[in-house]
Each structure stands twice: as C-alpha cells, then as structure tokens.
Enzyme design. Sequence first.
Site, PDB file in Angstrom:
ATOM      1  N   GLY A 256     -59.310 -12.446 -20.796  1.00  0.00           N
ATOM      2  CA  GLY A 256     -59.551 -11.004 -20.809  1.00  0.00           C
ATOM      3  C   GLY A 256     -58.799 -10.192 -19.780  1.00  0.00           C
ATOM      4  O   GLY A 256     -58.885  -8.961 -19.788  1.00  0.00           O
ATOM      5  N   PRO A 291     -56.797 -17.157 -20.183  1.00  0.00           N
ATOM      6  CA  PRO A 291     -56.102 -15.903 -20.467  1.00  0.00           C
ATOM      7  C   PRO A 291     -55.158 -16.043 -21.657  1.00  0.00           C
ATOM      8  O   PRO A 291     -54.573 -17.106 -21.874  1.00  0.00           O
ATOM      9  CB  PRO A 291     -55.309 -15.643 -19.183  1.00  0.00           C
ATOM     10  CG  PRO A 291     -55.099 -17.001 -18.601  1.00  0.00           C
ATOM     11  CD  PRO A 291     -56.184 -17.910 -19.086  1.00  0.00           C
ATOM     12  N   ARG A 329     -52.160  -3.576 -33.621  1.00  0.00           N
ATOM     13  CA  ARG A 329     -52.976  -3.031 -32.532  1.00  0.00           C
ATOM     14  C   ARG A 329     -53.098  -1.503 -32.543  1.00  0.00           C
ATOM     15  O   ARG A 329     -54.183  -0.984 -32.330  1.00  0.00           O
ATOM     16  CB  ARG A 329     -52.482  -3.545 -31.179  1.00  0.00           C
ATOM     17  CG  ARG A 329     -52.499  -5.086 -31.094  1.00  0.00           C
ATOM     18  CD  ARG A 329     -52.147  -5.615 -29.720  1.00  0.00           C
ATOM     19  NE  ARG A 329     -53.102  -5.183 -28.726  1.00  0.00           N
ATOM     20  CZ  ARG A 329     -52.957  -4.135 -27.951  1.00  0.00           C
ATOM     21  NH1 ARG A 329     -51.855  -3.413 -27.989  1.00  0.00           N
ATOM     22  NH2 ARG A 329     -53.902  -3.803 -27.115  1.00  0.00           N
ATOM     23  N   TYR A 333     -56.954  -0.669 -32.864  1.00  0.00           N
ATOM     24  CA  TYR A 333     -57.544  -0.352 -31.556  1.00  0.00           C
ATOM     25  C   TYR A 333     -57.074   0.997 -31.021  1.00  0.00           C
ATOM     26  O   TYR A 333     -57.439   1.377 -29.906  1.00  0.00           O
ATOM     27  CB  TYR A 333     -57.161  -1.407 -30.498  1.00  0.00           C
ATOM     28  CG  TYR A 333     -57.427  -2.840 -30.852  1.00  0.00           C
ATOM     29  CD1 TYR A 333     -58.649  -3.237 -31.401  1.00  0.00           C
ATOM     30  CD2 TYR A 333     -56.471  -3.822 -30.602  1.00  0.00           C
ATOM     31  CE1 TYR A 333     -58.882  -4.573 -31.699  1.00  0.00           C
ATOM     32  CE2 TYR A 333     -56.704  -5.154 -30.886  1.00  0.00           C
ATOM     33  CZ  TYR A 333     -57.907  -5.524 -31.445  1.00  0.00           C
ATOM     34  OH  TYR A 333     -58.130  -6.836 -31.727  1.00  0.00           O
ATOM     35  N   CYS A 360     -48.498   1.794 -46.729  1.00  0.00           N
ATOM     36  CA  CYS A 360     -49.238   2.857 -47.393  1.00  0.00           C
ATOM     37  C   CYS A 360     -50.664   2.946 -46.861  1.00  0.00           C
ATOM     38  O   CYS A 360     -51.632   2.573 -47.540  1.00  0.00           O
ATOM     39  CB  CYS A 360     -49.233   2.613 -48.904  1.00  0.00           C
ATOM     40  SG  CYS A 360     -47.562   2.698 -49.535  1.00  0.00           S
ATOM     41  N   GLU A 361     -50.786   3.392 -45.631  1.00  0.00           N
ATOM     42  CA  GLU A 361     -52.066   3.626 -44.956  1.00  0.00           C
ATOM     43  C   GLU A 361     -51.807   4.742 -43.959  1.00  0.00           C
ATOM     44  O   GLU A 361     -50.816   4.694 -43.220  1.00  0.00           O
ATOM     45  CB  GLU A 361     -52.513   2.389 -44.152  1.00  0.00           C
ATOM     46  CG  GLU A 361     -52.942   1.199 -44.952  1.00  0.00           C
ATOM     47  CD  GLU A 361     -54.278   1.369 -45.647  1.00  0.00           C
ATOM     48  OE1 GLU A 361     -55.098   2.179 -45.186  1.00  0.00           O
ATOM     49  OE2 GLU A 361     -54.489   0.685 -46.663  1.00  0.00           O
TER      50      GLU A 361
HETATM   51  C1  LIG Z   1     -59.620 -14.083 -27.099  1.00  0.00           C
HETATM   52  C2  LIG Z   1     -60.243 -15.020 -26.144  1.00  0.00           C
HETATM   53  C3  LIG Z   1     -59.615 -15.291 -24.922  1.00  0.00           C
HETATM   54  C4  LIG Z   1     -58.352 -14.616 -24.484  1.00  0.00           C
HETATM   55  O1  LIG Z   1     -58.501 -13.243 -24.276  1.00  0.00           O
HETATM   56  P1  LIG Z   1     -57.305 -12.412 -23.590  1.00  0.00           P
HETATM   57  O2  LIG Z   1     -57.831 -11.031 -23.537  1.00  0.00           O
HETATM   58  O3  LIG Z   1     -56.120 -12.533 -24.467  1.00  0.00           O
HETATM   59  O4  LIG Z   1     -57.086 -13.002 -22.249  1.00  0.00           O
HETATM   60  C5  LIG Z   1     -60.202 -16.234 -24.101  1.00  0.00           C
HETATM   61  N1  LIG Z   1     -61.348 -16.879 -24.443  1.00  0.00           N
HETATM   62  C6  LIG Z   1     -61.983 -16.625 -25.592  1.00  0.00           C
HETATM   63  C7  LIG Z   1     -63.235 -17.338 -25.911  1.00  0.00           C
HETATM   64  C8  LIG Z   1     -61.456 -15.690 -26.481  1.00  0.00           C
HETATM   65  O5  LIG Z   1     -62.101 -15.443 -27.632  1.00  0.00           O
END
Ligand SMILES: *Cc1c(COP(=O)(O)O)cnc(C)c1O
Length: 448
Positions: A256, A291, A329, A333, A360-361
């Site tokens: 994340g 990550p 994305r 998002y 076509c969106e």
């Molecule tokens: C998607 C995901 C990640 C990676 O997330 P990033 O934002 O790309 O770092 C890590 N662990 C799990 C369980 C995920 O679903």
Amino acid sequence: MAEHVMATVDTPGGDTGSKQLVYRDEALEIERVCIDTIARTVPTPFYCYSSDAIRTAYLTLSAALKPVGASVCFAVKANANLSVLGLLADLGSGMDIVSGGELERALVAGVPGSKIIFSGVGKKRSEIARALEVGIHQINVESEAELDAVIDVAGALGVRAPVALRVNPDVDAGTHAKISTGKKEDKFGIAVQDIPALYTKAFAAPELDPVGLAVHIGSQILDLSPYRAAYSRIADLVRLLRSQGLPIRRLDLGGGIGIRYDHGTSADVGEYAMIVRETVRNLDCELTVEPGRWLVGPAGVLVTEVLYVKKTADRLTVIVDAGMNDLMRPAIYGAVHPVLPLKQDRQGNSHTYQIAGPVCESSDIFGTYRDLPPLRSGDRLAFGCAGAYGASMASTYNGRDLAAEVLVDGDRFRVIRRRQTTEALLALEDETEWQVSSHSPTDLRHAC
Ligand SMILES: *Cc1c(COP(=O)(O)O)cnc(C)c1O
C-alpha cells in the site's frame, strides 16, 4: 492525497521527476533509449519499463527495511509480467499472489513456493491445493469458511498448511474508497474481535500450522499514519494471543505504500520503516511487507500516439490510440497520470488539451493537461507512472488487443510481451454447432 482529484496537471518541460526518464536533445529517453526509437518498431500503444528504476526501488526499500529485519514480497497483481517478476526475483524478492494464475507466473519466473505468500479473499479449493503442492510459504486466510476449506484440502493431501489470519484492523487508510481494504465495512480480513477464537481453532487443527497474522489496509497510502494505527492494533492482538498461549511467529504487514503521480515525492520508506520499528519490531516476529505500486509504478510509461485533435464544446480534445482498456486507473479511480510528449517543443509548452482514448465510454478520458506543446496527428506521448496496475489491469474491451510491453536496460530494449493478436483472441471462440447447422441432432431448440 486521495487520487480522485480530477485536476489539471502541470508537466513542467524537462523535469520528469524521474531519474530514468529524461529529455536529451528534446527527445524523451528511458534510461539511455529514445522512446521514439522504440515506437518506430513497436506499434503504439505499448508499455515500457525501466529495469534500473525497478532495481533501484527494490534496493532502496530493502535497505530501509533491513534494520527492522523485514523482507519483501512483491505484490504480483501490480505488474505480473514474467520479466518484471524475474528481475525482482533475481534481487531476492519473494512474491505475494492472489490467484492460481499468479502462482503459476511466479513459479515460471523462478520463485520457489517457499518464497510465495497466497493472499486474497476468494481462493478456490483447486488453488489452495496447488499452493500446498508447491510448498507455499503461507496462506493468508480471510474468513472462517476459508479456514475450513484449507483444513479440508490439507487433510485430503495429507500435509500441514501454514496459515496466517488476515486481520481487518478497522483503520481508515485515508485513500480512495475503491482501494481501501482495512475498514470494518470492507470485504477483506477478519474482525479483530473474531481473531482469538479463530486462531484457537487453527491451533487445534492438526491440518494447520498457524504461523501468525497478516494485515493490508489499502493502496496508494501517502500519509503513513494509518499504518501506525493498524500495526499498533496488530501488536496488541499479538500480545493478547500470546497471553492465551497461542504462538505467533510471523507478521505480514501488507503493501500500500503510495507514490506521487504528479511528480512529487513518493511516500518515504525510511519513515515507513520507523513506524514498523516503533510498532511491531520488538515482538520478535519474522516480518514481511508486500508492496506492489511503490516498486514498479514510477518505473513504467504507456506510450501512445495522437490520432486526432478535435474541437469539443469549449476545448480541444486530443484522441489518442491508448484507451481505458489499456490503462484503467483514470476511468475507475479518477487517477491522473502525468503526460510527457516524446518530443519537446522549442516554442514552449503552453497548450491545454483534454486527452481521451478511443473506447466507446464517456469515462475513457485521461484528463485535462496544461503546458503541452501543440499536438497533431502522429505525435507521440507517454503517460508516466504507469508501471503498476497498468498492463496488469488491461482488458480487451472494444475488441482491442492487449498492448505490448517493453523492458529497457541501459541502452538496450526488448519486447517482453508481444502485442496480443486478434487471431489469438478469436482462437478461443467457437461458433456454436446449432448456429452452423440448424438440423444438427444436438439442436437445443428441439430439446426445449
Ligand atoms: C494489492 C495488495 C498489495 C499491494 O498493494 P500496493 O498498493 O500495490 O502496494 C499487497 N497485499 C495485498 C494483500 C494486496 O491485496
């Protein structure tokens, strides 16, 4: 901070915010390869990644985490290309997977099962069985029903399954709602209060080897304080479980860590490592982080060509040959990727354009950009920060073939995935027999 600000983004001429992406003689180069040169042999749209950027990111992260003893498992879903996985595997990375397909990819890329963590909220029994067959490092279980499935499958195979329970710490990651995973209303993980009973059950099952806990609160996290909240909750939980005589030897801290899509500075992994140190370091557990985006996001661009410039009500819209099926994305998002022209303009970059794809969106819009050179049909552009959740999320919607992927290393480049062909897609489809011959004995219309 949240990535749904559908704003205009400045692309200051010259400064790409990336060490591997530079203008030389007004032409955009990735490492030492001119992207226009690639585009002369590889038809647009295509993805292009810098090996050096991926390597540098991995080495930076693992160096930051070394003092706290945490190892890295790359989240394959961010970029599942075999060459990218191979590059990270060579550096020593493990893998975090969320499906049987990703498991096979990681294995083909040369990663042993013992370095692979199986995450995900909906694993099929066949996928669990395959993971156990290849000696998976750990299966992160997300519900009691799934725990029962693992018990069944491990029992049938006569093996003990290493499992961690994924905790939902009920922490708001402060990120876009569609990529938040750690609040109690999200579908992911097991509520904190349900963990002790479930861990006790896992401990009692001879088919299971409960190794510890896992957590993943969301993606694209730039303000790191939610990690502190989540990891503190996990630490409390570890102490509680241990006080009940339950052994915990591993913690999977999830992924994340965010990057800046506007050329700013990405999340500071030194600060992240500090949070790990202050919250879970002293628990004497093996630590892993997962990550995806941080390792590969800034390393990639999506290269596209201008098809048409058209006047729409109050603006000029540039229609490019990459669409939301190639890079999803922005459409899902509201993300804004920086745009870099492959050729800078001597007269300066002062034009404002809306950039849109051919799909076509109405949501197939990349954004409105100021400070671009005058664009005409045939000019090429690169969308930056497209190395994560770009190619891996692409679809064939609108009958569009999956884009090629190219890897650059120094002054060399190689196509690491060929563009899909329409023939390859069509080969999966058969005309039904009753369409071909209405008198066939298997004609379903007679059966009804
Ligand atoms: C998607 C995901 C990640 C990676 O997330 P990033 O934002 O790309 O770092 C890590 N662990 C799990 C369980 C995920 O679903």
